[in-house]
Design a protein around this motif. Structure first.
Motif, mmCIF file in Angstrom:
data_model
loop_
_atom_site.group_PDB
_atom_site.id
_atom_site.type_symbol
_atom_site.label_atom_id
_atom_site.label_comp_id
_atom_site.label_asym_id
_atom_site.label_seq_id
_atom_site.Cartn_x
_atom_site.Cartn_y
_atom_site.Cartn_z
ATOM 1 N N PRO A 14 0.834 -1.215 0.000
ATOM 2 C CA PRO A 14 0.000 0.000 0.000
ATOM 3 C C PRO A 14 0.860 1.254 0.000
ATOM 4 C CG PRO A 14 -0.890 -1.602 1.535
ATOM 5 C CD PRO A 14 0.432 -2.155 1.066
ATOM 6 N N GLY A 15 0.449 2.223 -0.812
ATOM 7 C CA GLY A 15 1.219 3.445 -0.976
ATOM 8 C C GLY A 15 2.243 3.391 -2.087
ATOM 9 N N GLY A 16 2.462 2.214 -2.624
ATOM 10 C CA GLY A 16 3.449 2.043 -3.682
ATOM 11 C C GLY A 16 2.921 2.410 -5.061
ATOM 12 N N SER A 17 3.763 2.187 -6.062
ATOM 13 C CA SER A 17 3.437 2.546 -7.441
ATOM 14 C C SER A 17 3.725 1.395 -8.392
ATOM 15 C CB SER A 17 4.266 3.764 -7.880
ATOM 16 O OG SER A 17 3.978 4.892 -7.106
ATOM 17 N N LYS A 87 -3.814 1.367 -3.190
ATOM 18 C CA LYS A 87 -4.574 0.933 -2.020
ATOM 19 C C LYS A 87 -4.954 -0.536 -2.197
ATOM 20 C CE LYS A 87 -6.756 5.511 -1.790
ATOM 21 N NZ LYS A 87 -8.066 6.235 -1.784
ATOM 22 N N PRO A 88 -5.225 -1.241 -1.108
ATOM 23 C CA PRO A 88 -5.652 -2.641 -1.248
ATOM 24 C C PRO A 88 -6.874 -2.797 -2.154
ATOM 25 C CG PRO A 88 -5.045 -2.193 1.014
ATOM 26 C CD PRO A 88 -4.995 -0.873 0.294
ATOM 27 N N SER A 123 -0.907 -5.264 -1.252
ATOM 28 C CA SER A 123 -0.992 -5.914 0.051
ATOM 29 C C SER A 123 0.316 -5.752 0.798
ATOM 30 C CB SER A 123 -1.302 -7.406 -0.125
ATOM 31 O OG SER A 123 -1.287 -8.072 1.126
ATOM 32 N N SER A 124 0.194 -5.669 2.117
ATOM 33 C CA SER A 124 1.392 -5.614 2.950
ATOM 34 C C SER A 124 1.796 -7.018 3.410
ATOM 35 C CB SER A 124 1.156 -4.706 4.154
ATOM 36 O OG SER A 124 0.022 -5.126 4.874
#
Length: 124
Positions: A14-17, A87-88, A123-124
């Motif tokens: 999450p927060g990635g690109s 976001k998820p 997903s984390s």
């Protein structure tokens, strides 16, 4: 024949690109509108973003405005989807599609040509 091949999907936190690519062949990309759609398990296919043949008009789903950017390089026969602040709920199979005319709309029924899709998992 018309072919669209997506690539660039994968697993991201999450927060990635991620940047998705849609490589096209069998037609002159510069004449046609292209869209990205996505489908999550158990959900209907959703329009994400589209771009007109010239690139002068773009449209985004409210859920991705400000985070996703669609672009095209007609010389490379490729359309891109830059996805930031993931976001998820962005998890889905992402498809590119060609409409057959220059304008674009975020309605799946308007698109007769589709790629095979690429999986995006947030997903984390």
């Amino acid at each position: 024949q018309v072919q669209l091949v997506e690539s660039g999907g994968g697993l991201v936190q999450p927060g990635g690109s991620l940047r998705l690519s849609c490589a096209t062949s069998g037609f002159t990309l510069g004449y046609y509108g292209i869209a990205w759609f996505r489908q999550a398990p158990g959900k209907e296919r959703e329009g994400v973003a589209c771009i007109s043949s010239s690139g002068g008009s773009t449209y985004y789903a409210d859920s991705v405005k400000g985070r996703f950017t669609i672009s095209r390089d007609n010389a490379k026969n490729t359309v891109y989807l830059q996805m930031n602040s993931l976001k998820p709920e962005d998890t889905a199979v992402y498809y590119c599609a060609m409409r057959g005319v220059g304008l674009c709309f975020l309605a799946a029924g308007q698109y007769p040509y589709w790629g095979q899709g690429t999986q995006v998992t947030v997903s984390s």
